[in-house]
Structure formats: structure tokens, C-alpha cells
Design a protein around this motif. Structure first.
Motif, short mmCIF file in Angstrom:
data_model
loop_
_atom_site.label_atom_id
_atom_site.label_comp_id
_atom_site.label_asym_id
_atom_site.label_seq_id
_atom_site.Cartn_x
_atom_site.Cartn_y
_atom_site.Cartn_z
N ARG B 28 0.89 -1.26 0.22
CA ARG B 28 -0.10 0.20 -0.02
C ARG B 28 0.79 1.38 0.02
N ILE B 29 2.02 1.14 0.65
CA ILE B 29 2.81 2.22 0.73
C ILE B 29 3.43 2.51 -0.64
N LEU B 30 3.75 1.54 -1.26
CA LEU B 30 4.47 1.59 -2.37
C LEU B 30 3.50 2.18 -3.55
N THR B 31 2.54 1.77 -3.53
CA THR B 31 1.29 2.24 -4.29
C THR B 31 1.08 3.69 -4.07
N ASN B 152 -10.31 -5.46 -5.23
CA ASN B 152 -10.33 -5.70 -3.83
C ASN B 152 -8.90 -6.07 -3.50
N GLU B 153 -7.93 -5.95 -4.49
CA GLU B 153 -6.37 -6.22 -3.86
C GLU B 153 -5.59 -5.10 -4.07
N THR B 154 -4.93 -4.52 -3.21
CA THR B 154 -4.05 -3.32 -3.39
C THR B 154 -3.06 -3.76 -4.60
N ARG B 155 -2.64 -4.99 -4.74
CA ARG B 155 -1.64 -5.08 -5.81
C ARG B 155 -2.12 -4.81 -7.28
N SER B 156 -3.55 -4.98 -7.25
CA SER B 156 -3.99 -4.40 -8.54
C SER B 156 -3.81 -2.88 -8.70
N TYR B 157 -3.95 -2.32 -7.77
CA TYR B 157 -3.93 -0.73 -7.64
C TYR B 157 -2.43 -0.39 -7.75
N TYR B 158 -1.55 -1.39 -7.31
CA TYR B 158 -0.15 -1.03 -7.62
C TYR B 158 0.38 -0.95 -8.97
N TYR B 159 -0.26 -1.86 -9.59
CA TYR B 159 -0.14 -1.95 -11.11
C TYR B 159 -0.79 -0.92 -12.05
N LEU B 160 -1.84 -0.53 -11.37
CA LEU B 160 -2.45 0.75 -11.95
C LEU B 160 -1.52 2.00 -11.84
N MET B 161 -1.08 2.24 -10.61
CA MET B 161 -0.28 3.26 -10.29
C MET B 161 0.81 3.20 -11.00
N LEU B 162 1.42 2.21 -11.15
CA LEU B 162 2.96 1.84 -11.96
C LEU B 162 2.61 2.27 -13.50
N ALA B 163 1.57 2.04 -13.89
CA ALA B 163 1.12 2.35 -15.54
C ALA B 163 0.98 3.75 -15.38
N ALA B 164 0.35 4.16 -14.31
CA ALA B 164 0.17 5.82 -14.41
C ALA B 164 1.44 6.48 -14.56
N LEU B 265 9.78 7.71 -3.36
CA LEU B 265 10.09 6.59 -2.57
C LEU B 265 10.72 6.92 -1.15
N LEU B 266 11.20 8.28 -1.00
CA LEU B 266 11.84 8.69 0.22
C LEU B 266 10.60 9.34 1.18
N ILE B 267 9.87 10.10 0.55
CA ILE B 267 9.14 10.99 1.51
C ILE B 267 7.90 10.20 1.97
N ILE B 268 7.09 9.45 1.08
CA ILE B 268 5.88 8.99 1.37
C ILE B 268 6.07 7.87 2.43
#
Lengths: 286, 329
Positions: B28-31, B152-164, B265-268
Motif C-alpha cells: 500500500r505504501i509503495l502504491t 479488492n487487492e492493493t496489488r492491482s492498484y499497484y500496477y495501476l499506479m505503476l502504469a500511471a 520513495l523517500l518522502i511517502i
């Protein structure tokens, strides 16, 4: 009509206070060249000092204002020497972050130290007012106004009639040249910063008879101070006085027409319009 | 960084979630960090390339979050379309903001943009019939699907944000290498000189602002979908959004491609850990720490992490080079 005149009277009264707290902001910008986002936190600090002086020593906030000025002046002097001085030559954005950091530290420091409860003082004149014809002048407003005007005049005297004032103005115009003619620039800047935040704290103390203090009490003045300072031209002390009175009247009159939540909105729009049309302030560079 | 290194980095980023719990805390933090890296990249177009320190990007961000969410609540319109609508509105808002602020410099520009975002915050707090006021809005959850941008999985959001993040970064690169990039740099280095050689500086700055504002609004939609709840202060707040975005880019390295990622990656994570460790100690302590860190960053590393990393890399590669030459002799 009566209510309009009444609103203008009230506006001028609170505007005098706005002028003094904004003089602090504009003085810091004029001499040091930095926009101090934490300025309003010194107002909150001034309120707390006056509050505790009242609670512990029974000192009236109007007398406590001098104590607030003295303590915050010393604090500001120290802060400038240790922290602010290091970013004077840094890009504008570093200065913004430093003062925003200071804002967060002070606000949350106050929360840690004093808790979140709202505190207020009781004085004999708190609810009294003078009647002049059909109009009323609230006594605490009048007292705050007179104190503010007095401190503004004192500052004017210092800036224009004393050696220190000349040194401050010389530093504001050209620090390098000031150094060449033998002014201790670092000290003058620290004094200017101390004076600036001290005056804002003074303004915080004199409004305590009609306002309460809590850790985020400063934040409600942030927009106001910036609007006043920009209206008068950042760096111009005389401009801040005119700007303060104008903003006082604008907020007070707009309260007649708009709901209270939208009062800040009117200020923001005035602020953006002035930036767009007269970026140097209504009176030009002073 | 070369193409190959960038490609490897993206592959690496794709593989990270496999090592983490799909609904865990770390992912979640990485996302969140990726989302803010994307926001930083969008800000970079104005702040880095044009050299204008906007402190008002929360206006666009919140506009995007509110637009898509209101369309979804009232008309059941998919957030994908809501995102486009938000993007258009964000672009228009950026254009309108440009008109009064374009000529402003330095402090004045920062103050003007800051006030602009505050206008939106006040409106969102006041216009309760539309925005729900200070209570905020909840994004209605139907069922997990890509079409409705809900998982319903944060993992999917991770990929969404990565793509963004990758998408915004590509736009950034295209701008840097294209005509607009050259003009923006000309405007940044010397507006008068740029004007003399025929660059319409006002128009160039407006173009950058509109692209940046539009992208920021679209990312606002993604935030709403990730968080499922927001209020005026979280999406329009100066500290929460505008200043945070600018801070991330400046810490990471302003105007650089990887600065926003480094900064985020540092601040969040820093904020998150400070929150978790200190939140239950005493009210205000975690915020106090955050403020103190902010001051420390400015005082210790004003040029940003990217500069620091560059110096470090130069020193390492310098050592490698010298050891190579030593080996040869």
C-alpha cells in the motif's frame, strides 16, 4: 445604511490589528527577502504568552502584549541566526519549505505543549462598548486598534528616526552596500526578523480579549496576512497599514452580504485579482 | 539512464509485488508512493521545465477526484470516463489560473497558485449540496472490475499506479525531447532572450500548465478510486497535496526524469512510518517530526537527492575507472 456604516467602523477597528500583524510579515520580506509562511504561528505564540501571563500573573492581555513582543523578539532573533540565515541565498522554494516546516513544528509543538483545548481570558471591558449616535464601538476592538496604531507609529519612528532604522532600511535596499559602509548585516537582519515576528505576536496578544487561543489559531490569519501584505506591496510598511484597514473593511462589509464561510473566499479573490493586476501592490513599490 | 536500464527498472518494479502480501501494508505504501511519483512528474512539467514553483496543484487534483466520483455517484458513469472529464476540467482550470498568474515570478507565483487552490477548498467545504461539504464523499463500491476501476487487492492498484507513473513519465520525456521542451527551457533560462528569438513565452507556459493540470486531475481520479473516501481538506489541502508534491520533486531532483520517483520513495514511506510509530504516542508528535524533517531536508540537502545520487555515482564510477586504468598498467 446604518448597518453599512457600522460594518465599516468595525472593519477599521479590526483592520488596525490586521495592519500590525501584517507589518511583521512585510518587514521580514522587505529586509530578508523571504516569505515567512510561519508568520501566523508567531501570532498564535503571542496569544499563548498573553494568555498565560493573564492566567498566572493576572496581567491584562494589553499589558501582556509587551511581554509577548519581548519573548517572541528574542525567539525570532535566535531563529534567524541559527536557521533562517542559512537559506537567505537559497532558491525561493527552499525558503518556502523551511518556513512551512517551521509552521508545522510550531503548530504541533503548541498542540503537544498546551493541548487542544480552546482558552480565552475574561476582562472587565470585554463586553462593553461606546455609543456614538446610532453606532457602537466595541471596547476590546477599540483597545486593540489603539494598541496596534501605537505600535505601528513606534515602528515608524524606529525605522525613520533611529540609527538602527536606517541600518535596517539600508539592508533592505542593498545588503552588500550596507556591509561596505560598516553595517553588521547579519545582526540587522536578525533584529529585523525579531521585530517582524515580535510585532505579529504583539498583534496576537491584543486581540486576545475578543478571540480565543488554540494551537491552530494562527491558521485563520494566514490568508488575511498575505492579502494585506500583497495589497500594500510586499515589503512596504506603509502599504501594510493601508492594506490592513482595507482588508478589515472588505471582510466586515462582505460579512453583510455573504455567509460567514465565504468570507475567506472573498479575500482569496481579492488576493488573486491584486496579484494579477497590481503585483507590486496598490501603492506600487515603496 | 539508458533505455536498457529503464526497461530493467520497469521489469523490477513489475516483479516487486510478487514478494509482498497482495493486500499488505508495504504494498500500500509503495502504491501511494507511485501515485505521488506520477503527481510529481506531472508537476515537473511546470515546476521543473518551465521553472514555475506552483503551490496550487491541489486544485487540479481535487477537481479530478470530485468530478469522477460525482459522475459515478449520480449517474453511474465509469471512472475511466470520469477521469477524462476530470482531465478536461483540470486543463480548463489550469488555463484559467494561467491568465492572472503567468506574469508573476518566484514568490508571487507561488502565493497566487496557493490561493487558487484554497479557493477550491473553500468552495468544496461550502457547497455541501454538491460536494457533501466537510463530511466528504465515499466512492460507491460495486464489484471489483477493471471497467469500474475498482479492485479488492492493493496489488492491482499497484500496477495501476505503476502504469500511471510510466505513462506520465513518457509524456514528460516526449515534452522534454520535443519542441515544447526546448521552448520551455528557453523560457526558464531567459524569458526575454526567448521572446527575442521568437518564442511566445506566454503561450508556451500556458501549454505546459494545461498539460500538467490535466494530468494531475486524472491522477486525482485514481486517488479517489484507491482510497474510496476523501474530503475537501485531503484533496484540496495545501499541505496535504500542493506542498507535498512540490516537496517530493525538489527532494528527488527538480526537472529530472527520476527525481519524482526518488523523492516519492523517500518522502511517502518516511511519512507513513513516522505516522505509525508516533501516532499513538501523543497528538501532534508525528506531524512535529514531519515538520522537523522538512526543515532538516532543506538545510542539509537543498539541491535534492538526484544531485546527491549523481555525485555518489560519479564517485563510484570514478573509482571503477581508476581501478580499470590501474589494472591496465
Amino acid at each position: 445604511m446604518t448597518s453599512l456604516v457600522q460594518a465599516i467602523i468595525d472593519g477599521l477597528m479590526v483592520g488596525g490589528v490586521y495592519a500590525v500583524i501584517s507589518i511583521g510579515l512585510t518587514l521580514v520580506f522587505g529586509v530578508l527577502g523571504i516569505v515567512n509562511f510561519a508568520q501566523a504561528e508567531f501570532l498564535m505564540l503571542g496569544m499563548y504568552i498573553a494568555y498565560f501571563a493573564w492566567a498566572a500573573l493576572g496581567l491584562d492581555p494589553l499589558a501582556g502584549a509587551f511581554l509577548a513582543f519581548g519573548i517572541v523578539f528574542a525567539l525570532g532573533y535566535g531563529l534567524q541566526r541559527t536557521i533562517i540565515q542559512r537559506v537567505l541565498k537559497a532558491p525561493a522554494v527552499s525558503q518556502v519549505f523551511l518556513t512551512v516546516g517551521l509552521l508545522i513544528v510550531m503548530e504541533n509543538g503548541a498542540l503537544l505543549a498546551f493541548g487542544s483545548q480552546i482558552r480565552s481570558v475574561t476582562t472587565a471591558y470585554q463586553t462593553k462598548s461606546l455609543q456614538i449616535g446610532p453606532f457602537f464601538v466595541s471596547l476590546p476592538y477599540l483597545a486593540a486598534f489603539l494598541m496596534s496604531i501605537a505600535s505601528g507609529v513606534s515602528l515608524w519612528w524606529v525605522l525613520n528616526r533611529s540609527w538602527l532604522g536606517m541600518a535596517i532600511r539600508a539592508t533592505a535596499i542593498d545588503p552588500m552596500a550596507g556591509r561596505l559602509i560598516g553595517i553588521n548585516i547579519d545582526r540587522v537582519m536578525a533584529i529585523a526578523f525579531g521585530l517582524g515576528v515580535g510585532l505579529t505576536a504583539f498583534g496576537g496578544a491584543v486581540v486576545l480579549p475578543y478571540l480565543s487561543v488554540f494551537p491552530t489559531a494562527g491558521s485563520q490569519f494566514v490568508v488575511l496576512m498575505f492579502t494585506v501584505a500583497v495589497l500594500g506591496g510586499l515589503g512596504s510598511v506603509a502599504g501594510a497599514v493601508v492594506g490592513g484597514l482595507a482588508v478589515g473593511v472588505i471582510t466586515s462589509v462582505s460579512a453583510l452580504m455573504f455567509p460567514i464561510q465565504l468570507q475567506n473566499l472573498v479575500l482569496f479573490l481579492v488576493f488573486i485579482a491584486i496579484l494579477a493586476l497590481r503585483p507590486d501592490g496598490l501603492m506600487g513599490r515603496a | 539512464m539508458t533505455m536498457r536500464q529503464t526497461f530493467l527498472l520497469i521489469c523490477f518494479a513489475t516483479l516487486i509485488p510478487l514478494a509482498l502480501e497482495p493486500n499488505g501494508y508495504y504494498i500500500r505504501i509503495l502504491t501511494l508512493a507511485l501515485l505521488f511519483a506520477a503527481l510529481g512528474q506531472a508537476w515537473n512539467i511546470v515546476g521543473g521545465l518551465a521553472g514555475q514553483m506552483s503551490l496550487g496543484h491541489a486544485a487540479f487534483f481535487g477537481l479530478g477526484a470530485y468530478t469522477s466520483t460525482l459522475l459515478l455517484i449520480h449517474f453511474g458513469i465509469s471512472p475511466w470516463i470520469g477521469m477524462l472529464a476530470g482531465g478536461v476540467l483540470g486543463g480548463i482550470a489550469a488555463f484559467l489560473l494561467s491568465l492572472p498568474t503567468m506574469r508573476l515570478k518566484g514568490h508571487y507565483f507561488a502565493l497566487g497558485t496557493l490561493a487558487f487552490a484554497e479557493v477550491f477548498r473553500v468552495i468544496a467545504n461550502t457547497w455541501s449540496s454538491l460536494t457533501g461539504g466537510p463530511v466528504g464523499l465515499s466512492v460507491p463500491f460495486s464489484e471489483p472490475s477493471l471497467a469500474m476501476l475498482q479492485f479488492n487487492e492493493t496489488r492491482s492498484y499497484y500496477y495501476l499506479m505503476l502504469a500511471a507513473f510510466v505513462a506520465v513519465s513518457m509524456i514528460f520525456v516526449i515534452i522534454v525531447q520535443g519542441r515544447l521542451g526546448y521552448r520551455l527551457r528557453a523560457v526558464k533560462e531567459g524569458p526575454d532572450a526567448a521572446e527575442v528569438i521568437g518564442v511566445n513565452t506566454t503561450r508556451v507556459k500556458i501549454h505546459a500548465a494545461v498539460i500538467s493540470g490535466s494530468l494531475t486531475a486524472m491522477l486525482g481520479t485514481l486517488y479517489a478510486q484507491l482510497n474510496f473516501f476523501f474530503d475537501p481538506d485531503t484533496v484540496f489541502g495545501a499541505l496535504q497535496i500542493s506542498i507535498r508534491i512540490a516537496l517530493i520533486v525538489i527532494v528527488g531532483g527538480i526537472g529530472t526524469l527520476f527525481g519524482p520517483l526518488l523523492g516519492a520513495l523517500l518522502i511517502i514511506p518516511l511519512e507513513e512510518f513516522a505516522n505509525v510509530m508516533l501516532a499513538d504516542r501523543a497528538a501532534g508528535l508525528s506531524q512535529l517530526t514531519y515538520g522537523a524533517l522538512l526543515m532538516a531536508i532543506v538545510l542539509l540537502q537543498p539541491q535534492g537527492l538526484a544531485e546527491f545520487a549523481k555525485k555518489l555515482a560519479a564517485r563510484i564510477s570514478g573509482k571503477v575507472m581508476s581501478s580499470k586504468t590501474e589494472a591496465r598498467t
